[in-house]
Design a protein around this motif. Structure first.
Motif, short mmCIF file in Angstrom:
data_model
loop_
_atom_site.label_atom_id
_atom_site.label_comp_id
_atom_site.label_asym_id
_atom_site.label_seq_id
_atom_site.Cartn_x
_atom_site.Cartn_y
_atom_site.Cartn_z
N GLU A 2 17.71 -79.71 -72.21
CA GLU A 2 17.55 -78.49 -73.01
C GLU A 2 18.90 -77.97 -73.49
OE1 GLU A 2 15.15 -74.96 -71.71
OE2 GLU A 2 13.75 -76.56 -71.22
N ARG A 12 24.81 -77.20 -85.64
CA ARG A 12 24.34 -77.16 -87.03
C ARG A 12 24.47 -75.75 -87.60
NH1 ARG A 12 19.18 -78.52 -88.60
NH2 ARG A 12 18.33 -78.06 -86.53
N ILE A 66 11.39 -59.28 -87.79
CA ILE A 66 10.44 -60.30 -87.37
C ILE A 66 9.31 -60.42 -88.37
CG2 ILE A 66 8.71 -60.85 -85.61
CD1 ILE A 66 10.62 -59.75 -83.55
N CYS A 91 13.88 -64.64 -82.92
CA CYS A 91 14.54 -63.53 -82.24
C CYS A 91 15.93 -63.25 -82.76
CB CYS A 91 14.61 -63.84 -80.75
SG CYS A 91 15.35 -65.45 -80.42
N ILE A 122 20.78 -59.86 -77.30
CA ILE A 122 21.20 -61.12 -76.69
C ILE A 122 21.39 -62.22 -77.74
CG2 ILE A 122 20.72 -62.79 -74.87
CD1 ILE A 122 18.81 -60.67 -73.66
N CYS A 123 20.27 -62.75 -78.26
CA CYS A 123 20.31 -63.97 -79.07
C CYS A 123 21.18 -63.84 -80.33
CB CYS A 123 18.90 -64.40 -79.43
SG CYS A 123 17.74 -64.29 -78.04
N GLN A 126 24.75 -64.99 -80.26
CA GLN A 126 25.06 -66.41 -80.06
C GLN A 126 25.06 -67.21 -81.37
OE1 GLN A 126 21.92 -67.08 -77.25
NE2 GLN A 126 23.18 -66.52 -75.48
N GLU B 2 13.06 -78.50 -85.43
CA GLU B 2 13.30 -77.44 -84.47
C GLU B 2 11.98 -76.89 -83.92
OE1 GLU B 2 15.95 -73.93 -85.29
OE2 GLU B 2 17.28 -75.54 -85.92
N ILE B 5 10.78 -79.23 -81.20
CA ILE B 5 11.55 -79.02 -79.96
C ILE B 5 11.03 -77.78 -79.23
CG2 ILE B 5 13.80 -78.37 -79.03
CD1 ILE B 5 15.02 -80.05 -81.36
N ILE B 9 9.36 -77.37 -75.43
CA ILE B 9 9.85 -76.43 -74.41
C ILE B 9 8.71 -75.52 -73.95
CG2 ILE B 9 11.35 -74.41 -74.07
CD1 ILE B 9 13.40 -75.78 -75.92
N ARG B 12 6.11 -77.46 -71.77
CA ARG B 12 6.57 -77.67 -70.39
C ARG B 12 6.55 -76.35 -69.62
NH1 ARG B 12 11.55 -79.65 -69.06
NH2 ARG B 12 12.49 -79.00 -71.02
N GLY B 90 20.95 -66.62 -70.88
CA GLY B 90 19.59 -66.86 -71.36
C GLY B 90 18.85 -65.55 -71.63
N CYS B 91 18.01 -65.55 -72.67
CA CYS B 91 17.44 -64.31 -73.19
C CYS B 91 16.08 -63.99 -72.60
CB CYS B 91 17.36 -64.40 -74.70
SG CYS B 91 16.49 -65.88 -75.26
N ILE B 122 11.53 -59.46 -77.49
CA ILE B 122 11.02 -60.59 -78.28
C ILE B 122 10.75 -61.82 -77.41
CG2 ILE B 122 11.38 -62.00 -80.32
CD1 ILE B 122 13.45 -59.88 -81.24
N CYS B 123 11.81 -62.49 -76.98
CA CYS B 123 11.67 -63.81 -76.35
C CYS B 123 10.80 -63.79 -75.08
CB CYS B 123 13.04 -64.40 -76.05
SG CYS B 123 14.20 -64.21 -77.42
N GLN B 126 7.15 -64.65 -75.30
CA GLN B 126 6.73 -66.00 -75.70
C GLN B 126 6.67 -66.97 -74.52
OE1 GLN B 126 9.83 -66.45 -78.58
NE2 GLN B 126 8.64 -65.58 -80.25
N MET B 152 4.33 -59.11 -80.95
CA MET B 152 3.86 -60.12 -79.98
C MET B 152 3.56 -59.49 -78.62
SD MET B 152 6.58 -61.41 -81.99
CE MET B 152 7.97 -61.90 -80.98
#
Lengths: 215, 215
Positions: A2, A12, A66, A91, A122-123, A126, B2, B5, B9, B12, B90-91, B122-123, B126, B152
């Motif tokens: 991951e 990218r 969003i 996010c 947070i996100c 990054q 993306e 991917i 995730i 899993r 991590g978020c 947000i995250c 999910q 959400m």
């Protein structure tokens, strides 16, 4: 595994961000990436800032949300170019979405583009968008412990705006604790203690942000 | 690409969440996944809730934080099992990290585990953790437009807590707008309008949450 996937995504993103940064520099456009939690006051800050700056600078806005265009509607009265990016659940904004919407601006006719990122502490910190710099906005109602708990943004930001200081008397927010927490993370970043609704600190903020926009 | 991917995730995560859910059910443990923006008042809510529930139920806590154990320290006085998960940037929490720390609890000796997720609207919504249900906490200081902008979580939550209603007189928060916005997203979810500091609505909240914990 991951971690490797995340690295590819970030690589990218970085390549495209570098392209965006070159394009903005070639057109002498400053891009400000505004990041905060939901409801810290990004849109209200933007309203007051556009009111002040619109007579001095040629401004544009990218609104990251969003799913709605509510924030963009609040800025319509300024009659400036505004583009909405709906992330459809995502996010954060990324450099690819910024790069795409830059086509719809006439960059040679702009001095500054404010990007209001998705509400998330947070996100967004990054993902380099190719911006000139990041701005951290945090509300006193969130508590005085946020820099230590969410350090990435406070490390990266060129300035920190502590908003809603008019609410301090009604909360257990401790200004000394906040400042000490922030200084542990970032010893030198300029801090503006403001109230968008009452006007505190706005003159200093307008002065600083104007100085960042070279025309 | 993306998207694919992301789907892997999430797949899993879902498989592990199903395992966690089975394990909790086998041990008759309810798990409550508390989600909000930074600073909406999750930890303070947890402090008051543990104070009320600790005499009636056997409680445990999982504290999700990016980097500190500050929130866990605030709960130490309850002398209950508390585990901190630091996401290191991590978020959100995921089901794998929950599954790992469940080993350090004696599940047969617990009725309920409260999970305080990373501060992010947000995250976390999910990622199924295997929880019994999600709880949405939102502060009046964030503004009345959050359900529509961050739909959400408000769709998924079994209950919504509108916190810091003591601040309403000092903000432009409009309760009718908030409720209408929420009802557009989720017509039936129970809403508790509370102030953890002043006590409003806490009795109703304690009653509801107690009813969710079957012993």
């Amino acid at each position: 595994m991951e971690i490797k996937i995340m690295k590819n995504i970030l690589d990218r993103n970085q390549n495209k961000a570098n392209e965006v940064r070159s394009l903005l520099a070639a057109n002498k456009v400053v891009m400000v990436n505004i990041i905060s939690s939901p409801g810290a006051g990004k849109t209200t800050l933007l309203e007051h800032t556009l009111e002040e700056l619109s007579s001095k600078f040629r401004t544009g806005v990218i609104e990251g949300d969003i799913t709605t265009d509510r924030d963009a509607r609040r800025l319509q009265r300024f009659n400036i170019p505004i583009v909405v990016i709906n992330t459809e659940g995502g996010c954060h904004l990324d450099s690819h979405s910024i790069s795409k919407v830059l086509d719809s601006f006439s960059l040679e006719e702009l001095d500054v583009i404010f990007v209001e990122n998705v509400g998330n502490l947070i996100c967004p910190s990054q993902f380099d968008l190719g911006e000139t710099f990041k701005l951290a906005v945090v509300s006193t109602a969130e508590g005085d412990d946020k820099p230590g708990k969410y350090p990435m943004l406070f490390r990266e930001a060129r300035a920190v705006l502590l908003n809603k200081i008019d609410l301090i008397p009604y909360t257990n927010f401790n200004s000394a604790s906040f400042i000490s927490d922030l200084r542990n993370i970032n010893a030198t970043v300029p801090l503006f203690e403001i109230s968008c609704t009452r006007g505190d600190g706005m003159k200093e903020w307008f002065g600083w942000i104007s100085d960042q926009i070279v025309i």
